[in-house]
Motif scaffolding. Sequence first.
Motif, PDB file in Angstrom:
ATOM      1  N   GLY A 115       0.806  -1.205   0.000  1.00  0.00           N
ATOM      2  CA  GLY A 115       0.000   0.000   0.000  1.00  0.00           C
ATOM      3  C   GLY A 115       0.842   1.259   0.000  1.00  0.00           C
ATOM      4  N   THR A 116       0.215   2.346  -0.413  1.00  0.00           N
ATOM      5  CA  THR A 116       0.939   3.622  -0.488  1.00  0.00           C
ATOM      6  C   THR A 116       1.373   4.108   0.886  1.00  0.00           C
ATOM      7  N   ASP A 117       0.563   3.844   1.920  1.00  0.00           N
ATOM      8  CA  ASP A 117       0.931   4.308   3.268  1.00  0.00           C
ATOM      9  C   ASP A 117       2.108   3.519   3.824  1.00  0.00           C
ATOM     10  N   LEU A 118       2.156   2.208   3.586  1.00  0.00           N
ATOM     11  CA  LEU A 118       3.299   1.413   4.031  1.00  0.00           C
ATOM     12  C   LEU A 118       4.555   1.845   3.280  1.00  0.00           C
ATOM     13  N   ALA A 119       4.410   2.136   2.000  1.00  0.00           N
ATOM     14  CA  ALA A 119       5.555   2.613   1.218  1.00  0.00           C
ATOM     15  C   ALA A 119       6.062   3.940   1.762  1.00  0.00           C
ATOM     16  N   SER A 120       5.164   4.814   2.177  1.00  0.00           N
ATOM     17  CA  SER A 120       5.570   6.109   2.737  1.00  0.00           C
ATOM     18  C   SER A 120       6.244   5.930   4.093  1.00  0.00           C
ATOM     19  N   ASP A 121       5.696   5.011   4.922  1.00  0.00           N
ATOM     20  CA  ASP A 121       6.273   4.796   6.249  1.00  0.00           C
ATOM     21  C   ASP A 121       7.692   4.226   6.181  1.00  0.00           C
ATOM     22  N   LEU A 122       7.922   3.344   5.225  1.00  0.00           N
ATOM     23  CA  LEU A 122       9.227   2.692   5.137  1.00  0.00           C
ATOM     24  C   LEU A 122      10.125   3.313   4.066  1.00  0.00           C
ATOM     25  N   GLY A 123       9.653   4.353   3.393  1.00  0.00           N
ATOM     26  CA  GLY A 123      10.460   5.012   2.363  1.00  0.00           C
ATOM     27  C   GLY A 123      10.710   4.131   1.158  1.00  0.00           C
ATOM     28  N   LEU A 124       9.647   3.433   0.699  1.00  0.00           N
ATOM     29  CA  LEU A 124       9.790   2.493  -0.412  1.00  0.00           C
ATOM     30  C   LEU A 124       9.116   3.025  -1.662  1.00  0.00           C
ATOM     31  N   THR A 125       9.530   2.504  -2.790  1.00  0.00           N
ATOM     32  CA  THR A 125       8.883   2.773  -4.066  1.00  0.00           C
ATOM     33  C   THR A 125       9.077   1.555  -4.953  1.00  0.00           C
ATOM     34  N   VAL A 126       8.488   1.601  -6.132  1.00  0.00           N
ATOM     35  CA  VAL A 126       8.608   0.470  -7.053  1.00  0.00           C
ATOM     36  C   VAL A 126      10.077   0.256  -7.430  1.00  0.00           C
ATOM     37  N   GLY A 127      10.524  -1.002  -7.320  1.00  0.00           N
ATOM     38  CA  GLY A 127      11.905  -1.341  -7.608  1.00  0.00           C
ATOM     39  C   GLY A 127      12.754  -1.540  -6.375  1.00  0.00           C
ATOM     40  N   ASP A 128      12.277  -1.081  -5.199  1.00  0.00           N
ATOM     41  CA  ASP A 128      13.015  -1.276  -3.948  1.00  0.00           C
ATOM     42  C   ASP A 128      12.772  -2.680  -3.411  1.00  0.00           C
ATOM     43  N   LYS A 129      13.555  -3.010  -2.364  1.00  0.00           N
ATOM     44  CA  LYS A 129      13.438  -4.324  -1.735  1.00  0.00           C
ATOM     45  C   LYS A 129      12.935  -4.177  -0.304  1.00  0.00           C
ATOM     46  N   LEU A 130      12.204  -5.211   0.146  1.00  0.00           N
ATOM     47  CA  LEU A 130      11.598  -5.212   1.473  1.00  0.00           C
ATOM     48  C   LEU A 130      11.798  -6.584   2.091  1.00  0.00           C
ATOM     49  N   ARG A 131      12.258  -6.588   3.361  1.00  0.00           N
ATOM     50  CA  ARG A 131      12.478  -7.842   4.079  1.00  0.00           C
ATOM     51  C   ARG A 131      11.269  -8.149   4.954  1.00  0.00           C
ATOM     52  N   VAL A 132      10.670  -9.338   4.791  1.00  0.00           N
ATOM     53  CA  VAL A 132       9.534  -9.730   5.622  1.00  0.00           C
ATOM     54  C   VAL A 132       9.900 -10.990   6.398  1.00  0.00           C
ATOM     55  N   THR A 133       9.434 -11.023   7.654  1.00  0.00           N
ATOM     56  CA  THR A 133       9.683 -12.174   8.530  1.00  0.00           C
ATOM     57  C   THR A 133       8.356 -12.591   9.143  1.00  0.00           C
ATOM     58  N   SER A 134       7.998 -13.858   8.970  1.00  0.00           N
ATOM     59  CA  SER A 134       6.720 -14.347   9.494  1.00  0.00           C
ATOM     60  C   SER A 134       6.850 -14.715  10.957  1.00  0.00           C
ATOM     61  N   ALA A 135       5.724 -15.072  11.596  1.00  0.00           N
ATOM     62  CA  ALA A 135       5.718 -15.454  13.008  1.00  0.00           C
ATOM     63  C   ALA A 135       6.462 -16.756  13.244  1.00  0.00           C
ATOM     64  N   SER A 190      11.879 -15.925   6.671  1.00  0.00           N
ATOM     65  CA  SER A 190      11.992 -14.580   6.099  1.00  0.00           C
ATOM     66  C   SER A 190      12.328 -14.667   4.621  1.00  0.00           C
ATOM     67  N   GLU A 191      12.051 -13.556   3.946  1.00  0.00           N
ATOM     68  CA  GLU A 191      12.295 -13.482   2.516  1.00  0.00           C
ATOM     69  C   GLU A 191      12.456 -12.022   2.139  1.00  0.00           C
ATOM     70  N   THR A 192      13.314 -11.738   1.164  1.00  0.00           N
ATOM     71  CA  THR A 192      13.478 -10.392   0.630  1.00  0.00           C
ATOM     72  C   THR A 192      12.601 -10.246  -0.607  1.00  0.00           C
ATOM     73  N   LEU A 193      11.692  -9.283  -0.562  1.00  0.00           N
ATOM     74  CA  LEU A 193      10.714  -9.098  -1.633  1.00  0.00           C
ATOM     75  C   LEU A 193      11.097  -7.920  -2.521  1.00  0.00           C
ATOM     76  N   ASP A 194      10.721  -8.006  -3.787  1.00  0.00           N
ATOM     77  CA  ASP A 194      10.909  -6.913  -4.745  1.00  0.00           C
ATOM     78  C   ASP A 194       9.577  -6.197  -4.939  1.00  0.00           C
ATOM     79  N   ILE A 195       9.534  -4.898  -4.653  1.00  0.00           N
ATOM     80  CA  ILE A 195       8.303  -4.128  -4.776  1.00  0.00           C
ATOM     81  C   ILE A 195       8.032  -3.874  -6.260  1.00  0.00           C
ATOM     82  N   THR A 196       6.911  -4.419  -6.754  1.00  0.00           N
ATOM     83  CA  THR A 196       6.567  -4.284  -8.173  1.00  0.00           C
ATOM     84  C   THR A 196       5.361  -3.381  -8.414  1.00  0.00           C
ATOM     85  N   GLY A 197       4.674  -2.958  -7.350  1.00  0.00           N
ATOM     86  CA  GLY A 197       3.504  -2.105  -7.530  1.00  0.00           C
ATOM     87  C   GLY A 197       3.008  -1.542  -6.215  1.00  0.00           C
ATOM     88  N   LEU A 198       2.264  -0.433  -6.300  1.00  0.00           N
ATOM     89  CA  LEU A 198       1.666   0.223  -5.129  1.00  0.00           C
ATOM     90  C   LEU A 198       0.165   0.335  -5.350  1.00  0.00           C
TER      91      LEU A 198
END
Length: 423
Positions: free
Chosen positions: A184-204, A208-216
């Motif tokens: 979402g656009t708000d999560l992208a704003s909070d973390l300073g992300l845009t299309v083409g950036d990478k995001l690390r997610v870790t489940s409970a 974990s996995e490094t994701l490629d942001i392809t859309g907002l």
Amino acid sequence: MKFSFHRTRPALSSQARWMPFELLVALRFLREGRMQSALILAGVTGGVAVIIFLTQLINQLQGTIIDKVLGSQAHVVIKPLEEATQRVVTPRTDQAVAALVQPREQRLRSVDQWERIAALAAATPGVLAVSPVVSGPAFAARGNSNKSVVLLGVEPEQYRRVVRMDDFMTRGRFDVAGTGALIGTDLASDLGLTVGDKLRVTSATGRSETLDITGLFDMGNRDLNRRWVFVTLKLAQSLLDLPGGVSNIDLTVRDLFGADAVADTLRAQTGLTVDSWMQTNSGLLNALSNQTVSNNLIRSFVVIIVALGISSVLVVSVVQKQREIGILRAMGAGRRRIMAIFLLQGGLVGLVGSALGSALAYGLLVVFSHVFKSPDGSAMFAAQLDPMLVLLASVVACGVGLAAAAIPARSAARMDPVQAIRA
């Protein structure tokens, strides 16, 4: 030399000659009492305009609200049954049981045999689309910033048939593959992300996995914009430790207000937890129902007021036209014809008033659609009239006109010709 003077009446027009006697007299009575006719016509016009305007306005606002609420959720959701703890020893009246039974914590589980359940749901009458979904909590981190998010594993082609995600995309398109992700656009704003950036997610579960942001996307809901992260179904199954399973099955139905019936059918067939949007949004549904009741009350009072206005004016007209009615009776006009004259007056007023009221209602919708705007600047409702609503309002106006004219018409028809002429 003799001069003779004769008072002659203006000749009837060619159209008037072909008019029925009752219609001709009704139009003449309305024309002679111009002020009364104008007032009663204004009342009917205002009443019809209020009925059409309020009904169209409330229907469109309710449709907009429902569309926005359901734009981000499925109509029916199938989930596993909640785990419950049962007592081994049942307490009796003569024997106390010293056992504290606490509810079990709920864990992420898969819908048992979800492929079969999905096929059953797709074959259920009224169901338009089915989409398996894997959802669960995770942490999204970039640098020193992290946020709690919800991972949503979907099959894009199936999910966009349930939720119109293409309408919410601000960058890119609703499609994920490999390690691609949509946020979402708000999560992208909070973390300073845009299309083409990478995001690390870790489940409970610690995966974990490094994701490629392809859309907002922008769902119009800040909470969803800050929490939802869309990934592929297989990646979500791996991160949430749900191999080959799905946490819920989302459905879209043909009839929005028939979602409860579809949910009841599937609940009886599967024995699983099946919730419709009407159950999860019961507060909204109650508010819309109360709004509809209020609209019906307002329309009922308007109809009563219009009927009283027509009836009272025609009663006065009967009193004023006693001599004319007596002459018509003496010339051979029967009671049915006299009654038809005043019934036609009520029907004509209702017919003309409904046409003018429809035009006034459309004008009000145009004005209010330009005055009142949504927070994003778009129009809250469209300036358009439902043809069936206009037709129904016209039928009601004509019916009310005839019903309101019934009492004055009967009173005129019962007049004695001699007494009417002497009055």
